[in-house]
Design a protein around this motif. Sequence first.
Motif, mmCIF file in Angstrom:
data_model
loop_
_atom_site.group_PDB
_atom_site.id
_atom_site.type_symbol
_atom_site.label_atom_id
_atom_site.label_comp_id
_atom_site.label_asym_id
_atom_site.label_seq_id
_atom_site.Cartn_x
_atom_site.Cartn_y
_atom_site.Cartn_z
ATOM 1 N N ALA A 43 0.845 -1.187 0.000
ATOM 2 C CA ALA A 43 0.000 0.000 0.000
ATOM 3 C C ALA A 43 0.883 1.240 0.000
ATOM 4 O O ALA A 43 2.030 1.203 0.444
ATOM 5 C CB ALA A 43 -0.914 0.006 1.223
ATOM 6 N N ALA A 44 0.329 2.316 -0.516
ATOM 7 C CA ALA A 44 1.036 3.592 -0.544
ATOM 8 C C ALA A 44 0.012 4.701 -0.327
ATOM 9 O O ALA A 44 -1.192 4.445 -0.266
ATOM 10 C CB ALA A 44 1.755 3.780 -1.879
ATOM 11 N N GLU A 45 0.509 5.919 -0.211
ATOM 12 C CA GLU A 45 -0.371 7.070 -0.106
ATOM 13 C C GLU A 45 0.188 8.177 -0.989
ATOM 14 O O GLU A 45 1.394 8.406 -1.019
ATOM 15 C CB GLU A 45 -0.457 7.566 1.332
ATOM 16 N N ALA A 46 -0.704 8.823 -1.713
ATOM 17 C CA ALA A 46 -0.302 9.924 -2.584
ATOM 18 C C ALA A 46 -1.011 11.193 -2.147
ATOM 19 O O ALA A 46 -2.177 11.155 -1.755
ATOM 20 C CB ALA A 46 -0.656 9.614 -4.033
ATOM 21 N N GLU A 47 -0.299 12.301 -2.192
ATOM 22 C CA GLU A 47 -0.911 13.604 -1.952
ATOM 23 C C GLU A 47 -0.883 14.350 -3.273
ATOM 24 O O GLU A 47 0.161 14.478 -3.900
ATOM 25 C CB GLU A 47 -0.163 14.393 -0.891
ATOM 26 N N ILE A 48 -2.057 14.832 -3.685
ATOM 27 C CA ILE A 48 -2.198 15.510 -4.972
ATOM 28 C C ILE A 48 -2.780 16.893 -4.723
ATOM 29 O O ILE A 48 -3.765 17.035 -4.002
ATOM 30 C CB ILE A 48 -3.121 14.699 -5.905
ATOM 31 N N ARG A 49 -2.158 17.907 -5.319
ATOM 32 C CA ARG A 49 -2.645 19.281 -5.202
ATOM 33 C C ARG A 49 -2.989 19.792 -6.599
ATOM 34 O O ARG A 49 -2.274 19.509 -7.559
ATOM 35 C CB ARG A 49 -1.599 20.179 -4.561
ATOM 36 N N THR A 50 -4.090 20.530 -6.661
ATOM 37 C CA THR A 50 -4.551 21.064 -7.941
ATOM 38 C C THR A 50 -4.872 22.544 -7.801
ATOM 39 O O THR A 50 -5.112 23.039 -6.706
ATOM 40 C CB THR A 50 -5.813 20.315 -8.419
ATOM 41 N N ARG A 51 -4.871 23.247 -8.930
ATOM 42 C CA ARG A 51 -5.231 24.663 -8.911
ATOM 43 C C ARG A 51 -6.727 24.851 -8.723
ATOM 44 O O ARG A 51 -7.162 25.821 -8.138
ATOM 45 C CB ARG A 51 -4.833 25.320 -10.227
ATOM 46 N N ARG A 52 -7.516 23.938 -9.262
ATOM 47 C CA ARG A 52 -8.975 24.041 -9.186
ATOM 48 C C ARG A 52 -9.517 22.855 -8.402
ATOM 49 O O ARG A 52 -8.889 21.807 -8.344
ATOM 50 C CB ARG A 52 -9.574 24.002 -10.589
ATOM 51 N N THR A 59 -5.539 4.114 -11.185
ATOM 52 C CA THR A 59 -5.497 2.767 -11.737
ATOM 53 C C THR A 59 -4.152 2.152 -11.415
ATOM 54 O O THR A 59 -3.116 2.731 -11.750
ATOM 55 C CB THR A 59 -5.692 2.797 -13.270
ATOM 56 N N VAL A 60 -4.173 1.013 -10.728
ATOM 57 C CA VAL A 60 -2.954 0.230 -10.528
ATOM 58 C C VAL A 60 -2.918 -0.756 -11.685
ATOM 59 O O VAL A 60 -3.821 -1.584 -11.833
ATOM 60 C CB VAL A 60 -2.955 -0.510 -9.173
ATOM 61 N N LYS A 61 -1.908 -0.640 -12.533
ATOM 62 C CA LYS A 61 -1.820 -1.480 -13.725
ATOM 63 C C LYS A 61 -1.551 -2.934 -13.339
ATOM 64 O O LYS A 61 -0.672 -3.212 -12.519
ATOM 65 C CB LYS A 61 -0.708 -0.976 -14.659
ATOM 66 N N GLY A 62 -2.323 -3.845 -13.918
ATOM 67 C CA GLY A 62 -2.141 -5.274 -13.659
ATOM 68 C C GLY A 62 -0.836 -5.773 -14.261
ATOM 69 O O GLY A 62 -0.289 -5.176 -15.182
ATOM 70 N N ARG A 63 -0.359 -6.877 -13.736
ATOM 71 C CA ARG A 63 0.874 -7.446 -14.291
ATOM 72 C C ARG A 63 0.581 -8.834 -14.855
ATOM 73 O O ARG A 63 -0.344 -9.516 -14.409
ATOM 74 C CB ARG A 63 1.987 -7.487 -13.256
ATOM 75 N N ASN A 64 1.349 -9.231 -15.839
ATOM 76 C CA ASN A 64 1.219 -10.547 -16.470
ATOM 77 C C ASN A 64 -0.206 -10.826 -16.940
ATOM 78 O O ASN A 64 -0.748 -11.897 -16.726
ATOM 79 C CB ASN A 64 1.671 -11.658 -15.516
ATOM 80 N N GLY A 65 -0.839 -9.825 -17.552
ATOM 81 C CA GLY A 65 -2.176 -10.015 -18.097
ATOM 82 C C GLY A 65 -3.308 -9.856 -17.102
ATOM 83 O O GLY A 65 -4.474 -10.010 -17.465
ATOM 84 N N LEU A 87 -1.059 -3.052 -4.603
ATOM 85 C CA LEU A 87 0.252 -3.131 -5.253
ATOM 86 C C LEU A 87 0.751 -4.569 -5.228
ATOM 87 O O LEU A 87 0.388 -5.358 -4.366
ATOM 88 C CB LEU A 87 1.243 -2.214 -4.533
ATOM 89 N N TYR A 88 1.574 -4.905 -6.197
ATOM 90 C CA TYR A 88 2.170 -6.240 -6.267
ATOM 91 C C TYR A 88 3.484 -6.268 -5.491
ATOM 92 O O TYR A 88 4.262 -5.317 -5.545
ATOM 93 C CB TYR A 88 2.453 -6.621 -7.726
ATOM 94 N N ALA A 89 3.733 -7.381 -4.812
ATOM 95 C CA ALA A 89 4.979 -7.541 -4.052
ATOM 96 C C ALA A 89 6.150 -7.771 -4.995
ATOM 97 O O ALA A 89 6.006 -8.404 -6.051
ATOM 98 C CB ALA A 89 4.843 -8.722 -3.092
#
Length: 160
Positions: A43-52, A59-65, A87-89
């Motif tokens: 797991a992770a955490e993201a902080e995102i700031r925007t002007r508006r 989307t966490v991209k899948g692996r191996n199909g 997230l994948y290990a």
Amino acid sequence: MRLIRLLLLSFGVVLLGFLGIVLFSRPAVKITSFALAEKVPLAAEAEIRTRRPSRVSLTVKGRNGAEDLQVSFSRESRTHRVPVLGLYADYDNSIEFTVTDNTGLIHRLTRSVATDPLPKDYPDILVRTPPAGTGCIGNAVFVPGALRPQNELYAISFCH
């Protein structure tokens, strides 16, 4: 006098041009921090700031199909702290953030995060999907032997 007016006008245009560059050179969307969770593996955490004021989805991209894991957050704000789960290990995970501002403008940002392997004493987790037509939705999650050696700890399933 005419020369002074021309110089003042030129200085004003240059000053306004500089201020415009300074004001509009800031990115409309910026990921100000992105870090793996300390106590929660994968797991992770993201902080995102925007002007508006904006809404965020990721989307966490899948692996191996495998299918991609998508989640949307309906809260509209200029600052978001969003959890990144699934997230994948032992893998370099790719996460795409989609930020839609209140005017409908869409911004896409992609980040990668490498995860470590899971600890050796981490329990095996089995995910079973109910058969089609059983009236159940979702998945059942089992952690074998967590309470007693042949019993499963818990299951999550939505049946009606």
